[in-house]
Write a protein that holds these residues in place. Sequence first.
Motif, PDB file in Angstrom:
ATOM      1  N   GLU A 147       0.820  -1.223   0.000  1.00 41.39           N
ATOM      2  CA  GLU A 147       0.000   0.000   0.000  1.00 41.39           C
ATOM      3  C   GLU A 147       0.855   1.276   0.000  1.00 41.39           C
ATOM      4  O   GLU A 147       0.591   2.197   0.773  1.00 41.39           O
ATOM      5  N   PRO A 148       1.883   1.361  -0.857  1.00 44.38           N
ATOM      6  CA  PRO A 148       2.737   2.554  -0.829  1.00 44.38           C
ATOM      7  C   PRO A 148       2.039   3.808  -1.338  1.00 44.38           C
ATOM      8  O   PRO A 148       2.489   4.920  -1.046  1.00 44.38           O
ATOM      9  N   ASN A 149       0.958   3.646  -2.106  1.00 46.07           N
ATOM     10  CA  ASN A 149       0.270   4.814  -2.661  1.00 46.07           C
ATOM     11  C   ASN A 149      -0.956   5.236  -1.858  1.00 46.07           C
ATOM     12  O   ASN A 149      -1.598   6.221  -2.198  1.00 46.07           O
ATOM     13  N   THR A 150      -1.271   4.491  -0.797  1.00 50.25           N
ATOM     14  CA  THR A 150      -2.451   4.841   0.013  1.00 50.25           C
ATOM     15  C   THR A 150      -2.060   5.014   1.475  1.00 50.25           C
ATOM     16  O   THR A 150      -1.688   6.097   1.902  1.00 50.25           O
ATOM     17  N   ASP A 151      -2.124   3.921   2.255  1.00 51.40           N
ATOM     18  CA  ASP A 151      -1.879   4.005   3.693  1.00 51.40           C
ATOM     19  C   ASP A 151      -0.489   4.523   4.024  1.00 51.40           C
ATOM     20  O   ASP A 151      -0.311   5.249   5.005  1.00 51.40           O
ATOM     21  N   PHE A 152       0.521   4.142   3.220  1.00 50.85           N
ATOM     22  CA  PHE A 152       1.912   4.454   3.573  1.00 50.85           C
ATOM     23  C   PHE A 152       2.560   5.430   2.609  1.00 50.85           C
ATOM     24  O   PHE A 152       3.780   5.439   2.456  1.00 50.85           O
ATOM     25  N   ILE A 153       1.769   6.278   1.992  1.00 55.12           N
ATOM     26  CA  ILE A 153       2.359   7.215   1.030  1.00 55.12           C
ATOM     27  C   ILE A 153       3.257   8.242   1.721  1.00 55.12           C
ATOM     28  O   ILE A 153       4.220   8.730   1.138  1.00 55.12           O
ATOM     29  N   MET A 154       2.973   8.549   2.995  1.00 54.94           N
ATOM     30  CA  MET A 154       3.830   9.498   3.700  1.00 54.94           C
ATOM     31  C   MET A 154       5.200   8.905   4.002  1.00 54.94           C
ATOM     32  O   MET A 154       6.190   9.629   4.104  1.00 54.94           O
ATOM     33  N   ALA A 155       5.272   7.577   4.143  1.00 58.42           N
ATOM     34  CA  ALA A 155       6.576   6.927   4.314  1.00 58.42           C
ATOM     35  C   ALA A 155       7.392   7.054   3.028  1.00 58.42           C
ATOM     36  O   ALA A 155       8.604   7.323   3.068  1.00 58.42           O
ATOM     37  N   ILE A 156       6.730   6.858   1.881  1.00 65.67           N
ATOM     38  CA  ILE A 156       7.416   6.998   0.586  1.00 65.67           C
ATOM     39  C   ILE A 156       7.821   8.446   0.353  1.00 65.67           C
ATOM     40  O   ILE A 156       8.930   8.728  -0.121  1.00 65.67           O
ATOM     41  N   LEU A 157       6.928   9.383   0.685  1.00 63.47           N
ATOM     42  CA  LEU A 157       7.242  10.806   0.518  1.00 63.47           C
ATOM     43  C   LEU A 157       8.472  11.181   1.349  1.00 63.47           C
ATOM     44  O   LEU A 157       9.366  11.887   0.875  1.00 63.47           O
ATOM     45  N   THR A 158       8.519  10.685   2.577  1.00 63.96           N
ATOM     46  CA  THR A 158       9.657  10.996   3.442  1.00 63.96           C
ATOM     47  C   THR A 158      10.935  10.355   2.922  1.00 63.96           C
ATOM     48  O   THR A 158      12.017  10.963   2.973  1.00 63.96           O
ATOM     49  N   GLU A 159      10.837   9.122   2.400  1.00 67.48           N
ATOM     50  CA  GLU A 159      12.012   8.455   1.863  1.00 67.48           C
ATOM     51  C   GLU A 159      12.563   9.208   0.655  1.00 67.48           C
ATOM     52  O   GLU A 159      13.775   9.377   0.520  1.00 67.48           O
ATOM     53  N   GLU A 160      11.682   9.675  -0.215  1.00 63.35           N
ATOM     54  CA  GLU A 160      12.133  10.322  -1.453  1.00 63.35           C
ATOM     55  C   GLU A 160      12.463  11.796  -1.283  1.00 63.35           C
ATOM     56  O   GLU A 160      13.433  12.297  -1.854  1.00 63.35           O
ATOM     57  N   LEU A 161      11.627  12.510  -0.522  1.00 61.99           N
ATOM     58  CA  LEU A 161      11.779  13.960  -0.424  1.00 61.99           C
ATOM     59  C   LEU A 161      12.253  14.430   0.945  1.00 61.99           C
ATOM     60  O   LEU A 161      12.462  15.627   1.147  1.00 61.99           O
ATOM     61  N   GLY A 162      12.394  13.506   1.872  1.00 55.97           N
ATOM     62  CA  GLY A 162      13.000  13.818   3.156  1.00 55.97           C
ATOM     63  C   GLY A 162      12.044  14.340   4.212  1.00 55.97           C
ATOM     64  O   GLY A 162      10.894  14.694   3.946  1.00 55.97           O
ATOM     65  N   LEU A 163      12.570  14.379   5.425  1.00 57.03           N
ATOM     66  CA  LEU A 163      11.802  14.856   6.577  1.00 57.03           C
ATOM     67  C   LEU A 163      11.345  16.297   6.381  1.00 57.03           C
ATOM     68  O   LEU A 163      10.244  16.665   6.793  1.00 57.03           O
ATOM     69  N   THR A 194      -4.653   1.446  10.713  1.00 59.61           N
ATOM     70  CA  THR A 194      -6.104   1.381  10.589  1.00 59.61           C
ATOM     71  C   THR A 194      -6.589   1.451   9.146  1.00 59.61           C
ATOM     72  O   THR A 194      -7.791   1.445   8.904  1.00 59.61           O
ATOM     73  N   GLY A 195      -5.684   1.572   8.185  1.00 62.99           N
ATOM     74  CA  GLY A 195      -6.103   1.666   6.791  1.00 62.99           C
ATOM     75  C   GLY A 195      -6.652   3.026   6.417  1.00 62.99           C
ATOM     76  O   GLY A 195      -7.359   3.170   5.418  1.00 62.99           O
ATOM     77  N   VAL A 196      -6.334   4.051   7.213  1.00 59.56           N
ATOM     78  CA  VAL A 196      -6.812   5.412   6.965  1.00 59.56           C
ATOM     79  C   VAL A 196      -5.826   6.125   6.042  1.00 59.56           C
ATOM     80  O   VAL A 196      -4.617   6.070   6.256  1.00 59.56           O
TER      81      VAL A 196
END
Length: 384
Positions: free
Chosen positions: A272-288, A346-348
Amino acid sequence: MQKLKYLDYWLVVPYLILSVLGIVMVYSASADIGSQNGGSPGSYLVKQAIYVIMGLIIVSFMIMLNINKLRDKNILRYAGYVALASLLLLLVMGQTINGAAGWFHVGPISIQPAEFVKFYVIIWLANVIAQRQDDIELYGWWVTMRWPLAICAGIVGLILVQPDLGGATINATIIFVMVLASGISTKKSVSIFGAALLGVVLVVFPLLTKISEMGFAKNVYQLQRIVAFVHPFAHSQGVGQQLVNSYYALSNGGIFGVGWGNSIQKTGYLPEPNTDFIMAILTEELGLITALAVVTLLFILILRTLLVGIRSNSTYQSLICYGVATYLTIQSIFNLGGVLGMLPITGVTFPFISYGGSSTWTLALVMGTVMNISARQKRFRATH
């Protein structure tokens, strides 16, 4: 068209920036998924772009709409029938995704009724409370509001038995905050909250167990999420995989990220990298630093929405703003809490950034309504 002169750019600009960034990040996070599913790398990009464009149309419509139309009893009644019927139908014919039968499959898209119910609950409950202010003072809060609260409890219960704990909790929190804002005493509000919590323990949980025994729930996905939250690394090859790989993504990104499109975790490691965990991907690519900028923009939206509500001399409009601010706040906390391992997953989705038509359109509805209220306030101050 006159309302366009009074647009609140503290609402409009963050909304547009977050929506555009959402399209960019959905493309990056979903390119591998699209290819793996037999489609093109840009398949999710096209869908999300369409969702956002339609969202802008919805926002424009809500800004131009006479807000009193939302209080029309026939509109509210039939919208309520549709909401309840949709939630009931999900129990027998809902499409199951991530352990919850919360979607209707309509052509190439999936509709999630629980998302739209958030908007309905906000405008309906705001209208009910505003209309019954005199009755509340005359007959007391509980006598006046017990049936509307029973309806709210029924809506939350129908979402919970999907089972969608995240959606149910968000709707319940929206209701609770709007009840607090209606003028009820703290003692009574705590009593209502306690009674609701007791009802969940004594009624809802046993009901969920019974449904599971009857075969309607085919797995214990919600329970697995609790296990993953408590001991993620002990289950890193199973139910803890999402959270462990989320940690890896956050660690890889550091302060400035590895560069847009260069995420490792989105290439099959993090579900679910494009839904539930997109902020993890955003942080990995574009940083904190970019993640903090996103949170700041969302914080501005929430604060501005609260300010619009505080400034309003209409109980109805104020309650809508408080409900919308609660919706944005709780949804963001649930998503980020899951990504950071501070709350069970929670799948939010994360507002504006995650992929999804239902969430994008619901956000457009609520933000368009707040922009409408803000424009009315600015026009009133300019002409008086």
